[in-house]
Enzyme design. Structure first.
Site, short mmCIF file in Angstrom:
data_model
loop_
_atom_site.label_atom_id
_atom_site.label_comp_id
_atom_site.label_asym_id
_atom_site.label_seq_id
_atom_site.Cartn_x
_atom_site.Cartn_y
_atom_site.Cartn_z
N LYS A 152 1.00 -1.10 0.12
CA LYS A 152 0.00 0.00 -0.07
C LYS A 152 0.84 1.27 0.21
O LYS A 152 1.91 1.16 0.56
CB LYS A 152 -0.74 0.02 1.18
CG LYS A 152 -2.06 0.74 1.11
CD LYS A 152 -3.10 0.50 0.22
CE LYS A 152 -4.54 0.55 0.67
NZ LYS A 152 -5.36 -0.45 0.42
N1 GLU Z 1 -7.37 -0.20 -2.55
C1 GLU Z 1 -8.39 -1.30 -2.74
C2 GLU Z 1 -8.24 -2.13 -1.42
O1 GLU Z 1 -7.99 -1.74 -0.54
C3 GLU Z 1 -7.87 -2.13 -4.15
C4 GLU Z 1 -6.46 -2.87 -3.96
C5 GLU Z 1 -6.22 -3.27 -5.60
O2 GLU Z 1 -7.30 -3.25 -6.35
O3 GLU Z 1 -4.96 -3.82 -5.50
O4 GLU Z 1 -8.60 -3.37 -1.42
#
Ligand code: GLU
Length: 442
Positions: free
Chosen positions: A128
């Site tokens: 992230k």
């Molecule tokens: N930001 C989204 C989550 O927290 C999607 C992550 C993604 O598609 O890689 O799951």
């Protein structure tokens, strides 16, 4: 796990009384996620050396970079990318643009991605990132330059088989298109096309998947439908309150309305609104597109944050920031089920109260995984130079969410634990198996 592990709950306490519209998310999300991991590790008897690996992200990257503003001045920005674990596949997870982004928040969110992918058996790890700034205070041109400069700063640390970003709070398909374009332009001409899948959540025209935009909300609804079947809970005619009306909140509301569930309250950073007759989610989404907030929507009555959490409703969906539901909010909720569209919306003391009150929680790593699931489909389509029809994406997503829901429910029933503990335990078991079979090198 044999020995007592260092306490993870230290700062995961709810703050006193947040101002209306202001999130109670100042506690440390990484502590909250690690506390869930600690409980699940004990439940499955996880080996201590594996537990210790998983309590720390593999890489924590911080970049500082200058960007030219529209008035010709330069401003420095601080960006993060945390790569938590990649034993099951490339690091995967969103990029967040928000003024409260911190390294600890990215660490917690990155770890949550590891557990989410592992729980849903998606061959990705967890990552992230984000930039600490308020995207609402910048023009489209500035956002483009910030995104491109950040991508350039991160370029050596991400890659289509290594770390694959996606949208998160404050970012969208446009942001991902800029990220992709910058990365593809850095790559050599011969490799260019293979670089398209360095990021998911792109627009369909730029190689994104049909169904990706609605996927997280759709996944939340699949979980609610399965839960409702198990509890003989007729969704038609029921009510929902949704905190946050961005991508996840608005799609959850729109898809639930097709099942006859009416949205009676919602809110965002500006404040909360309610209408017991129901708010039209499509019109409300148009209003948000125009004004940036739900707050002054003419068919809703402004209410306080306390009134929002105490509103009469059958289903509650947090779809905003983390750490919004402490013991206080959990005590006032009227809903029978909480489906976590957000990542980490419930504090440990909130969880305790919901458990005592018999309110089921469909945990984040189960309920909001529709996004990363369709991100995986997008990545596969890019890799194979394929285009899947909307129906194929929808069917695969539905099958996947329902299968994981059933796995989690059965585990919870067998082991007599709550859904969150079951969800974490399944993810941990999958990861532990991979470590045990591969061994820890050297
Ligand atoms: N930001 C989204 C989550 O927290 C999607 C992550 C993604 O598609 O890689 O799951």
């Amino acid at each position: 796990m044999s020995k007592k592990q260092p306490a993870a709950e230290s700062s995961a306490k709810s703050p006193a009384s947040p101002a209306p519209g202001e999130a109670a998310h100042k506690a440390n999300l990484n502590d909250t996620v690690n506390l869930h991991v600690e409980h699940a590790a004990r439940l499955i008897g996880m080996r201590e050396e594996i537990y210790n690996i998983l309590m720390h992200p593999k890489n924590e990257i911080i970049v500082n970079f200058p960007v030219r503003m529209d008035d010709g001045s330069y401003r420095m920005f601080k960006g993060y990318r945390v790569q938590h674990n990649n034993i099951l596949g490339p690091y995967k997870g969103g990029i967040r643009y928000h003024q409260d982004v911190t390294l600890d928040e990215c660490k917690g969110l990155a770890a949550a991605m590891t557990w989410k992918s592992a729980l849903h058996d998606i061959p990705f790890g967890g990552g992230k990132g984000g930039i600490k700034f308020d995207p609402l205070k910048h023009s489209r041109d500035e956002l483009e330059r910030i995104t491109r400069r950040f991508t350039h700063a991160l370029a050596g640390s991400i890659g289509p088989e290594y770390d694959i970003p996606a949208p998160d709070m404050g970012t969208n398909a446009q942001t991902m298109n800029w990220l992709m374009d910058t990365y593809m332009n850095i790559a050599g001409a011969l490799d260019k096309n293979a670089m398209r899948r360095v990021v998911t959540g792109k627009s369909v025209a730029c190689g994104g998947s049909l169904g990706r935009e609605a996927a997280t909300g759709q996944g939340v609804v699949h979980c609610l439908v399965e839960w409702a079947k198990d509890h003989r809970f007729e969704l038609q005619g029921k009510t929902v309150a949704i905190q946050g009306f961005g991508n996840v909140g608005s799609w959850t509301a729109k898809i639930l309305s097709q099942l006859g569930v009416s949205l009676v309250a919602t809110g965002d950073y500006k404040g909360y609104i309610a209408n017991p007759e129901g708010l039209n989610p499509h019109k409300l989404a148009d209003h948000v597109k125009k004004t940036g907030s739900v707050f002054d929507y003419k068919h809703g009555t402004p209410i306080s944050r306390d009134d929002f959490f105490a509103i009469e409703c059958d289903i509650f969906v947090p779809a905003a920031l983390e750490h919004e539901i402490s013991a206080k909010e959990a005590r006032s909720l009227k809903a029978k089920v909480v489906a976590e569209g957000a990542n980490g919306p419930t504090l440990p003391d909130g969880d305790d109260v919901l458990r005592e009150r018999g309110i089921d929680v469909l945990p984040d790593i189960l309920a909001n995984a529709g996004g990363v699931t369709v991100s995986y489909y997008e990545w596969l389509q890019n890799k194979r130079s394929e285009r899947w029809e909307a129906q194929e994406v929808a069917e695969r997503l539905e099958r996947s969410m329902k299968k994981t829901y059933a796995l989690m429910r059965d585990f919870a029933e067998e082991r007599k634990v709550d859904f969150r503990l079951a969800a974490y335990a399944i993810g941990l078991e999958r990861i532990q198996k991979a470590y045990l079979e591969r061994g820890i090198w050297p």
